[in-house]
Write an enzyme that holds these catalytic residues in place. Structure first.
Site, PDB file in Angstrom:
ATOM      1  N   LYS A  46      -8.983   2.569  -2.475  1.00 24.81           N
ATOM      2  CA  LYS A  46      -9.489   2.082  -1.117  1.00 24.81           C
ATOM      3  C   LYS A  46     -10.833   2.444  -0.629  1.00 24.81           C
ATOM      4  CE  LYS A  46      -7.300   1.381   3.287  1.00 24.81           C
ATOM      5  NZ  LYS A  46      -6.149   1.796   4.134  1.00 24.81           N
TER       6      LYS A  46
ATOM      7  N   GLU B 228       0.927  -1.021   0.110  1.00 25.62           N
ATOM      8  CA  GLU B 228      -0.040  -0.118   0.182  1.00 25.62           C
ATOM      9  C   GLU B 228       0.864   1.366   0.047  1.00 25.62           C
ATOM     10  OE1 GLU B 228      -3.356   1.967   3.102  1.00 25.62           O
ATOM     11  OE2 GLU B 228      -2.273   0.413   3.607  1.00 25.62           O
TER      12      GLU B 228
ATOM     13  N   CYS C  34      -5.362  -2.890   1.914  1.00 25.80           N
ATOM     14  CA  CYS C  34      -5.159  -3.205   3.388  1.00 25.80           C
ATOM     15  C   CYS C  34      -6.574  -3.276   3.978  1.00 25.80           C
ATOM     16  CB  CYS C  34      -4.450  -1.939   3.808  1.00 25.80           C
ATOM     17  SG  CYS C  34      -3.827  -2.382   5.444  1.00 25.80           S
TER      18      CYS C  34
ATOM     19  N   SER D 101       0.417  -2.795   7.149  1.00 20.95           N
ATOM     20  CA  SER D 101      -0.331  -3.227   8.384  1.00 20.95           C
ATOM     21  C   SER D 101       0.762  -3.089   9.479  1.00 20.95           C
ATOM     22  CB  SER D 101      -1.008  -4.505   8.055  1.00 20.95           C
ATOM     23  OG  SER D 101      -1.457  -4.972   9.272  1.00 20.95           O
TER      24      SER D 101
END
Length: 546
Positions: free
Chosen positions: A112, A41, A148, A185
């Site tokens: 996203k 990401e 994510c 993450s």
């Protein structure tokens, strides 16, 4: 098809360096016969960029870098994350996006949808959410590309979901039969297992393979562990990347076989690796080369120095002993022994004269006043002054050595032992400090046994021990965990732990009173589910019910 996961360590805002990594890893994957490689990401700009995305030049660099990457990776398709302009009516300037690059150009863009606003995340502040998503065809499959948090809302896994919409479910219902997830993450103890179990639930319930590539490296307080995964429709891990290292992981998207790379096992090994990586990246990405650590002969400074030495090399660590009027002989010899064992430079600067000068300077003003914590703090602040002088002279960053237990209850001195640019173990409770120190010595015996055995003491008055004002650390750490991480009340903690309720309330009051100190502290490296820092936002001027 052979697919690769490019588990890289980007730096926020380093478009040239991040692009070079993406191009290098893509070429390596192409040379190994991969037809597609995934990157984390916002890998083009680094994560988390925070308010940098409000600068138009920052967003423009994203697209310029993407075009460069596309032009230099012909022959292999790749997916990478970047910030892209948002639609004007959204009220936000950018979106958090994933781009598919193929044949020298961008062939597909997905943004996203779920923007987290809990703990360390504040993405609703910076990004506009996507209104819709679509699968895209690739090598006979319909790829469900997610970013994510888009994968963190499976109703089969979470008892209480944060969002009403599940992007994975919608993409699968739209024909997606292979879930791809590009992530940044952050790590905390237990996070790898949670992430794996959550992705396994998605694979099993939707009966689709899931591939997740995760960022690795430290950015400010956050450490990203990598630990990228591929799971088959039965939810079994068929490929995994290393933890806390850059890595390329290959898997076959048809046979669903792949490489299994070793990961750090156990809390001590994982926490230590995270602290080493976080320290190394913070120092280097901030442009420093050397660090300075005040060595007291105690366990906290010993562990901090050991972490720093492994992170940066002994040639880049300066240990400083600063004995005062109440320092034991052992505190000096233990500090020297530690420095010798680590192979770091050691300087001894006595503060006795400084302390006497401070007291003499203040004598008239303090006439009639008894000595108290004021004089104790003067010693700590004299040490802080010396450390910062060395920092300025040598261009080295000071690493403060306070642990989470001390910071939690304010058992630390502003502008004294709290000085520094990074608080390495500020998210490590005292009991874990001992566990990590034993782990360090199990690998190579460097921390003197005396530092492990002696009762904890600040040595700021005769015979002083931490236990004079604090409960045993086993009790204190349990209270702090329940109160800080789980938000339990004092009465609830006392009942659940069979602790004296008045003791618990006293600790809770100490926590509340120390908020003004914590918000002036150096950033620390997050390894717990709830660390002090920008993931825990409480007012300073407040009256809290305990």
């Amino acid at each position: 098809m052979k697919i690769a996961l490019g588990q890289i360590n980007p730096t926020v805002g380093d478009f040239g360096g991040n692009s070079a990594k993406i191009i290098e890893f893509s070429r390596r994957a192409q040379a190994e016969g991969a037809g597609l490689i995934l990157f984390p990401e916002l890998s083009v700009c680094g994560y988390p960029p925070r308010d940098l995305v409000e600068r138009t030049s920052f967003v423009a660099h994203n697209r310029e870098s993407l075009d460069k990457i596309a032009g230099e990776t012909r022959g292999i398709s790749l997916i990478c994350g970047l910030a892209t302009p948002a639609e004007a009516e959204s009220g936000k300037s950018v979106m958090n996006s994933a781009a598919l690059l193929r044949d020298g150009k961008m062939a597909f863009l997905q943004s996203k949808m779920l923007l987290p606003t809990y703990d360390v995340f504040d993405e609703m502040r910076n990004f506009a959410p996507a209104k819709q998503q679509h699968p895209f065809p690739f090598c006979g499959k319909q790829m469900a590309l997610t970013v994510c948090e888009d994968a963190w809302n499976d109703k089969h896994f979470w008892n209480k979901r944060l969002y009403t919409f599940d992007p994975v479910q919608a993409l699968v219902q739209a024909g997606g039969n292979f879930v791809l997830n590009i992530s940044a993450s952050p790590f905390w103890l237990g996070k790898r297992e949670l992430r794996r179990d959550m992705l396994s639930s998605i694979a099993r319930h939707h009966k689709v393979p899931v591939a997740m590539v995760n960022q690795v490296g430290g950015n400010d307080s956050l450490v990203f562990d990598g630990s990228s995964l591929v799971l088959n429709p039965a939810g079994e891990v068929i490929a995994q990347g290393k933890s806390f290292e850059e890595d390329i992981i290959y898997f076959d998207s048809d046979r669903l076989t792949g490489e299994m790379h070793d990961q750090d096992a156990g809390d001590e090994a994982s926490a230590y690796a995270a602290l080493v990586l976080g320290t190394r990246d913070y120092v280097r990405k901030c442009g420093f080369r050397q660090v300075i650590v005040g060595l007291s002969g105690g366990i906290d400074s010993a562990l901090t120095a050991a972490i720093a030495t492994e992170a940066l090399g002994p040639e880049n660590v300066i240990g400083v002993g600063m004995p005062g009027p109440y320092s034991s002989e052992g505190s000096i010899t233990d500090a020297k022994s530690l420095a010798l064992n680590l192979g770091i430079r050691f300087e001894l600067l006595c503060i006795r004269e400084l302390f006497e000068i401070y007291k003499k300077t203040l004598a008239n003003v303090f006439t009639g006043q008894k000595e108290n914590t004021t004089e104790e703090n003067l010693q700590s602040r004299a040490r802080g002054t010396l450390l910062m002088a060395l920092s300025n002279k040598f261009g080295a960053i000071v690493l403060s050595t306070g642990n989470k237990s001390e910071l939690g209850v304010g058992y630390c001195t502003l502008y004294g032992d709290m000085v520094g640019g990074l608080a390495v173990i500020s998210d490590v409770p005292k009991t874990m400090v001992y566990r990590l120190s034993h782990y360090v010595n199990s690998r190579r015996s460097v921390i003197p046994q005396a530092s492990l055995d002696k009762p904890p003491s600040a040595e700021l008055r005769p015979g002083q021990k931490d236990s004079d004002v604090l409960p045993p650390y086993e009790v204190l750490d349990a209270i702090l965990e329940d109160y800080i991480e789980d938000l339990h009340t004092a009465d609830q903690i006392a009942a659940d732990r069979s602790f004296d309720v008045n003791l618990v309330r006293r600790v809770v009051r100490m926590v509340e009173r120390a908020e003004y100190k914590r918000q002036q502290a150096a950033p620390g490296i997050k390894i717990s589910a709830k660390a002090f820092g920008y993931g825990r936002r409480f007012p300073i001027a407040a009256k809290a019910d305990v």
